[in-house]
Design an enzyme around this catalytic site. Structure first.
Site, PDB file in Angstrom:
ATOM      1  N   ASP A  14     -11.028   6.045   0.235  1.00 42.73           N
ATOM      2  CA  ASP A  14      -9.789   5.833  -0.527  1.00 42.73           C
ATOM      3  C   ASP A  14     -10.121   5.388  -1.945  1.00 42.73           C
ATOM      4  O   ASP A  14      -9.395   5.685  -2.889  1.00 42.73           O
ATOM      5  CB  ASP A  14      -8.916   4.766   0.164  1.00 42.73           C
ATOM      6  CG  ASP A  14      -7.440   4.913  -0.181  1.00 42.73           C
ATOM      7  OD1 ASP A  14      -7.089   5.860  -0.907  1.00 42.73           O
ATOM      8  OD2 ASP A  14      -6.643   4.075   0.266  1.00 42.73           O
ATOM      9  N   HIS A 207      -2.282  -1.371  -1.358  1.00 45.36           N
ATOM     10  CA  HIS A 207      -2.797  -1.155  -2.718  1.00 45.36           C
ATOM     11  C   HIS A 207      -2.230  -2.288  -3.569  1.00 45.36           C
ATOM     12  O   HIS A 207      -1.271  -2.958  -3.167  1.00 45.36           O
ATOM     13  CB  HIS A 207      -2.383   0.227  -3.219  1.00 45.36           C
ATOM     14  CG  HIS A 207      -3.141   1.342  -2.535  1.00 45.36           C
ATOM     15  ND1 HIS A 207      -4.132   2.063  -3.148  1.00 45.36           N
ATOM     16  CD2 HIS A 207      -3.066   1.825  -1.263  1.00 45.36           C
ATOM     17  CE1 HIS A 207      -4.629   2.950  -2.287  1.00 45.36           C
ATOM     18  NE2 HIS A 207      -3.991   2.826  -1.141  1.00 45.36           N
ATOM     19  N   CYS A 238      -4.455   7.042  -5.035  1.00 42.73           N
ATOM     20  CA  CYS A 238      -4.268   8.310  -4.329  1.00 42.73           C
ATOM     21  C   CYS A 238      -3.916   9.355  -5.368  1.00 42.73           C
ATOM     22  O   CYS A 238      -3.003   9.156  -6.170  1.00 42.73           O
ATOM     23  CB  CYS A 238      -3.149   8.196  -3.300  1.00 42.73           C
ATOM     24  SG  CYS A 238      -2.724   9.794  -2.569  1.00 42.73           S
ATOM     25  N   ASN A 247      -7.040  -0.009  -4.198  1.00 44.70           N
ATOM     26  CA  ASN A 247      -6.810  -0.748  -2.955  1.00 44.70           C
ATOM     27  C   ASN A 247      -7.075  -2.216  -3.254  1.00 44.70           C
ATOM     28  O   ASN A 247      -7.825  -2.552  -4.167  1.00 44.70           O
ATOM     29  CB  ASN A 247      -7.820  -0.299  -1.894  1.00 44.70           C
ATOM     30  CG  ASN A 247      -7.589   1.117  -1.438  1.00 44.70           C
ATOM     31  OD1 ASN A 247      -7.940   2.061  -2.129  1.00 44.70           O
ATOM     32  ND2 ASN A 247      -6.989   1.267  -0.286  1.00 44.70           N
TER      33      ASN A 247
END
Ligand code: HMG
Ligand code: MG
Length: 283
Positions: A14, A207, A238, A247
């Site tokens: 991520d 996040h 993202c 994150n």
């Protein structure tokens, strides 16, 4: 004895997926190898999505082939469909994750189909994974807010989380994809979801765009959540969620949990080194 809370490290996936500069495979491997020494039980290292959609993750098989596998660590990979599943199994992923959304707008932008179509797509992936003895984690994105549809109805999150759980996902990770959640919206969402999936089978995935991620984690702890996704160095975002910042940083979550009296089993010094390495990889 204090309670154990698990941090699921998602930085190599991520975190790195959002970097526009293509990061050399050897640097990704070095980051994962350092993370493997830190005491995580699960690390998400790969994503078998379309390389046209997310070029940064195109070398996922090479990353899985190059890392040192620490005993007892599960190395996880995202798989949106059967093609991704086949690639993940061939590359030796220990577990896979499917990823759906609680909002239609994000589902369309992120995986090019409706929520209901995505559930149909996930079904054979879960069946094949179970036939191969591979565990499947389920993500639900936009659990409080969507960049396209606005605030998310907690009941929609409960529906999608419940459906993925019923289909056989062993844990449902609830994603505040754009970092807009507050302790209030987090609790309202969790109250609804816990009716569909027990708290011990849920994870929080925050996040930190709005700077509330640590407060949201504290709120979720109060409702019995004991697994949190995080990325070293606060890497991430993202590509299909405009405005999604990193994150929540693993180092910060670890420090919070220790301060609250929980055990995490992580080596803070290694986490700091991994965080510094992650920041150096940033464009
Ligand atoms: P599509 O274009 O609708 O797929 O994309 P398709 O089935 O029509 O196939 C189109 C082309 O893609 C074909 O190639 C396929 O072979 C290829 P062509 O014939 O044109 O040369 N293809 C693939 N190639 C490799 N691996 C695959 C694969 N599937 C199709 N698995 C698809 C649908 C889902 C593939 C696409 O939309 C996609 O890859 N989306 C992924 C987007 C993504 O990675 N987003 C970030 C991860 S989610 C996230 O970060 C949120 C999370 O962190 C939680 C949170 O924070 O909320 C998890
Ligand atoms: Mg995410």
């Amino acid at each position: 004895m204090s309670d154990y809370v698990e941090i699921f490290e998602v930085g190599p996936r991520d975190g790195l997926q959002n970097e526009s500069r293509l990061i050399p495979t050897r640097d990704k491997i070095a980051l994962v190898d350092l993370l493997s020494e830190a005491g995580f039980r699960r690390i998400e290292v790969a994503s078998f999505v379309s390389p046209k959609w997310v070029p940064q993750m195109a070398d996922s098989a090479a990353v899985l082939a190059g890392i040192l596998r620490a005993p007892g660590v599960s190395y996880a990979a995202l798989t949106p469909n059967m093609q991704g599943f086949d690639r993940a199994i061939e590359a030796g992923a220990d577990e896979i994750a499917i990823f759906g959304s609680a909002s239609e707008g994000f589902s369309q932008k992120n995986i090019n189909c409706s929520i209901s179509e995505s559930l149909d797509r996930f079904k054979p992936v879960i069946e094949e994974a179970h036939a191969a003895n591979v565990k499947v984690r389920g993500y639900v994105s936009c659990v409080t807010d969507c960049p396209y549809d606005g605030p998310t109805d907690p009941e929609r999150v409960a529906d999608v989380a419940g459906a993925l759980f019923q289909m056989g996902c062993y844990e449902i990770s609830l994603g505040d994809t754009i970092g807009k959640a507050t302790p209030e919206t987090t609790c309202a969402m969790l109250h609804a979801v816990i009716e569909a999936v027990p708290a011990e089978d849920l994870a929080g995935h925050f996040h930190d765009t709005g700077g509330h991620a640590l407060q949201n984690i504290e709120a979720a702890l109060g409702l019995g959540i004991r697994v949190f996704d995080a990325a070293v160095g606060g890497l991430g975002g993202c590509p299909y969620a405009p405005g999604a910042a990193g994150n929540v940083a693993t180092e910060a979550v670890n420090a919070l949990l220790l301060r609250l009296g929980y055990e995490t089993g992580l080596d803070a010094e290694i986490l700091d080194r991994a965080g510094a390495m992650a920041r150096r990889l940033r464009s």
